[in-house]
Design an enzyme around this catalytic site. Structure first.
Site, PDB file in Angstrom:
ATOM      1  N   GLU A 289       9.189   1.577  10.931  1.00  0.00           N
ATOM      2  CA  GLU A 289      10.444   2.933  10.755  1.00  0.00           C
ATOM      3  C   GLU A 289       9.568   3.985  10.717  1.00  0.00           C
ATOM      4  OE1 GLU A 289      12.606   5.269   9.929  1.00  0.00           O
ATOM      5  OE2 GLU A 289      11.911   5.076   8.433  1.00  0.00           O
TER       6      GLU A 289
ATOM      7  N   GLY B 202       2.493   4.500  13.389  1.00  0.00           N
ATOM      8  CA  GLY B 202       3.009   3.510  13.526  1.00  0.00           C
ATOM      9  C   GLY B 202       2.231   3.164  15.320  1.00  0.00           C
TER      10      GLY B 202
ATOM     11  N   GLY C 290       6.770   5.402   8.122  1.00  0.00           N
ATOM     12  CA  GLY C 290       5.498   6.621   8.546  1.00  0.00           C
ATOM     13  C   GLY C 290       5.483   7.475   9.767  1.00  0.00           C
ATOM     14  N   SER C 291       4.738   7.985  10.647  1.00  0.00           N
ATOM     15  CA  SER C 291       4.846   8.976  11.464  1.00  0.00           C
ATOM     16  C   SER C 291       4.490   8.357  13.380  1.00  0.00           C
ATOM     17  CB  SER C 291       3.844   9.655  11.343  1.00  0.00           C
ATOM     18  OG  SER C 291       2.416   9.638  11.468  1.00  0.00           O
TER      19      SER C 291
ATOM     20  N   CYS D 128      12.614  11.222   7.231  1.00  0.00           N
ATOM     21  CA  CYS D 128      12.977  11.288   8.647  1.00  0.00           C
ATOM     22  C   CYS D 128      14.394  11.173   8.828  1.00  0.00           C
ATOM     23  CB  CYS D 128      12.092   9.388   8.645  1.00  0.00           C
ATOM     24  SG  CYS D 128      13.376   8.307   7.837  1.00  0.00           S
TER      25      CYS D 128
ATOM     26  N   GLU E  16       8.685  16.765  15.587  1.00  0.00           N
ATOM     27  CA  GLU E  16       9.603  16.606  13.742  1.00  0.00           C
ATOM     28  C   GLU E  16       8.695  17.319  13.504  1.00  0.00           C
ATOM     29  OE1 GLU E  16      10.210  13.031  11.069  1.00  0.00           O
ATOM     30  OE2 GLU E  16       8.216  12.729  12.023  1.00  0.00           O
TER      31      GLU E  16
ATOM     32  N   LYS F  94       1.017  -1.321   0.181  1.00  0.00           N
ATOM     33  CA  LYS F  94      -0.264  -0.042   0.518  1.00  0.00           C
ATOM     34  C   LYS F  94       0.781   1.691  -0.057  1.00  0.00           C
ATOM     35  CE  LYS F  94      -1.580   2.589   1.823  1.00  0.00           C
ATOM     36  NZ  LYS F  94      -1.611   4.441   1.969  1.00  0.00           N
TER      37      LYS F  94
END
Length: 495
Positions: A250, A233, A228-229, A284, A385, A175
């Site tokens: 991750e 996650g 992703g964020s 990231c 972030e 996806k």
């Protein structure tokens, strides 16, 4: 009429009946509609999982060296298509062409690495505590894997996850990010052309809350690999924990570069510019904090401002562009909100801090490269972030202060220290709380044969790429072979 980015389920490329269209827009020129992708409903996601489930028995029994031959053909195909695919990456994600081509090269490198593992996938043997008995271990595939990938490396990260999954004998459903669906289509087409059998690698499009959630919660999915964020996650991990499903995360980063007074300051300056503003800061591993020793603080800040003004913004397809756009309107607004927060909390806006909307930037989501000075640990721009072209500069007293400042963060992905003192460098390597440490290099630039991942809120302990990337995609099977011809009881007969 815009091109359709279709789902790939089994052997068929399909558009789900009645699915809502999600446009993929060039973020450097919003008048350029690349394609439309479907918001795939849960029922259609289930069909993709079923295709992967049905293909799994034959694929897991295919010898790993034969699986490797297919992946090696993929490397050749990606090499032949590198130029056109790199341009698509730039058009769909916005990053400069040199980075788009690098994205494809990373996938090529990953294909070579994964193919090589097809003749390894080593287990271990160990001596038994009993006579005439053998102890062995084997790697076994896990099953159907859900691969949920971000937009900023739309070819490389599907390769990182997908090729390790495939070489281990798993099947998968990818996806991709809703901002870069056509990159996902072209990657899966390359897999098809390399000879991956129908159903082994499937593709569904949609949002994270829609198709992504349906995929990660499907009962026939044994493993979810998510990039992703951190917030998203954790939600995926919570559900996986309730369902007893494997999960590899991750997630975000708040990476810092330390510069000591004995460093090569020109080199450190180059590293900070590349680390902070490559991919417009949307990595990231981007350098979000620059920790400067007090003895060089003013000099480095002055040089940084001089060099940042030389950076050219614009479409990544044009020559000489250094910084591309933010990926979409939502992300641009998020970054502008953080800039306002920095000003309100008392940081000094040294340069940038506004939307760039003239000339080559008039049709896209551009923000001028931004530097804040006088940043303290309590500020949001220090701790959270941002995922944009914003660099927070912090003054530190010495190496110990620099390391403590770097570690005062809920993330632990990447880090960097610039110094010519080997004692300082190795002390930093030992004390920094991060999964990756660079010495005299920026916080970005991971190589595929090395483990990639972070500590704290940056992940959940697993690593991607490298040999360790195989671990999440395999189960260990332990085998005992007793050829003594009699019953032997471990821990009892040899007590």
């Amino acid at each position: 009429m815009a091109e359709q980015a279709l789902n790939k389920i089994g052997k068929d490329w399909v558009w789900p009946k009645g699915a809502r269209e999600i446009p993929s827009v060039n973020p450097a020129d919003t008048s350029d509609i690349i394609c439309v992708a479907p918001e795939t409903p849960a029922e259609e996601v289930g069909r993709a999982v079923l295709a992967a489930k049905e293909a799994y028995p034959a694929w897991r029994r295919t010898p790993a060296p034969e699986r490797a031959k297919i992946i090696l053909r993929l490397a050749q195909i990606l090499t032949e298509r590198k130029s056109q695919l790199g341009k698509l990456v730039t058009r769909e994600s916005g990053k400069p062409l040199v980075e788009g081509l690098g994205d494809v090269q990373e996938a090529i490198d990953m294909a070579h690495l994964a193919a090589g593992e097809g003749r390894r996938l080593y287990g271990e043997t160990a001596p038994s505590e009993l006579p005439n008995k053998m102890c062995l271990t084997f790697r076994e595939p896990v099953g159907v894997c859900a691969l949920i990938t971000p937009w900023n490396f739309p070819v490389a990260i599907p390769a990182w996850k997908g090729l390790h999954a495939l070489i281990c004998g798993n099947t998968a459903v990818l996806k991709p990010a809703e901002d870069t669906p056509m990159c996902g289509v072209e990657f899966v087409k390359a897999l098809d052309d390399a000879g991956v059998p129908p159903g082994v690698f499937n593709l569904v499009h949609g949002s994270g809350k829609g198709a992504g959630w349906a995929l990660s919660c499907h009962p026939d999915v044994q493993l979810v690999s998510f990039t992703g964020s951190t917030g998203a996650g954790r939600k995926v991990a919570e559900q996986a924990g309730r369902d007893g499903r494997r999960i590899s995360l991750e997630c975000g980063g708040k990476n810092a570069q330390i510069v000591m007074p004995d460093a090569d300051l020109s080199l450190a300056l180059e590293g900070a510019l590349w680390g902070a503003f490559g991919t417009a800061g949307q990595r990231c591993t981007a350098t979000s904090r620059l920790l400067l020793h007090q003895d060089i603080y003013e000099e480095m800040l002055k040089r940084l401002v001089t060099e940042i003004k030389k950076l050219k913004l614009g479409s990544g397809l044009k020559d000489g562009v250094h910084v591309g756009p933010l990926i979409n309107q939502k992300q641009m607004n998020r970054v502008l909100e953080y800039i306002e927060a920095g000003k309100k909390e008392g940081a000094t806006l040294v340069c940038g801090g506004v939307r760039a909307n003239r000339g080559d930037c008039s049709k896209g989501y551009f923000i001028e490269p931004t530097i804040f000075a006088g940043v303290t640990r309590r500020m949001r721009i220090f701790r959270e972030e941002i995922f944009g072209p914003v660099l927070s500069v912090v003054k530190v007293a010495n190496l110990e202060d620099a390391i403590q400042t770097l570690n005062d963060c809920s993330y632990g992905l990447s880090s960097s220290v610039y110094t010519k003192n080997i004692n300082s460098a190795l002390s930093a390597v030992r004390e920094i709380e991060a999964g990756i440490v660079y010495v005299n290099g920026p916080t970005i630039g991971a190589e595929v044969h090395m483990p990639f991942g972070g500590t704290k809120g940056s992940g959940n302990g697993h690593r991607e790429a490298g040999k360790t990337g195989l671990d999440i995609f395999t189960e260990w099977k332990t085998v005992y072979v007793d050829y003594s011809g009699k019953l032997q009881r471990a821990q009892i007969d040899n007590s």
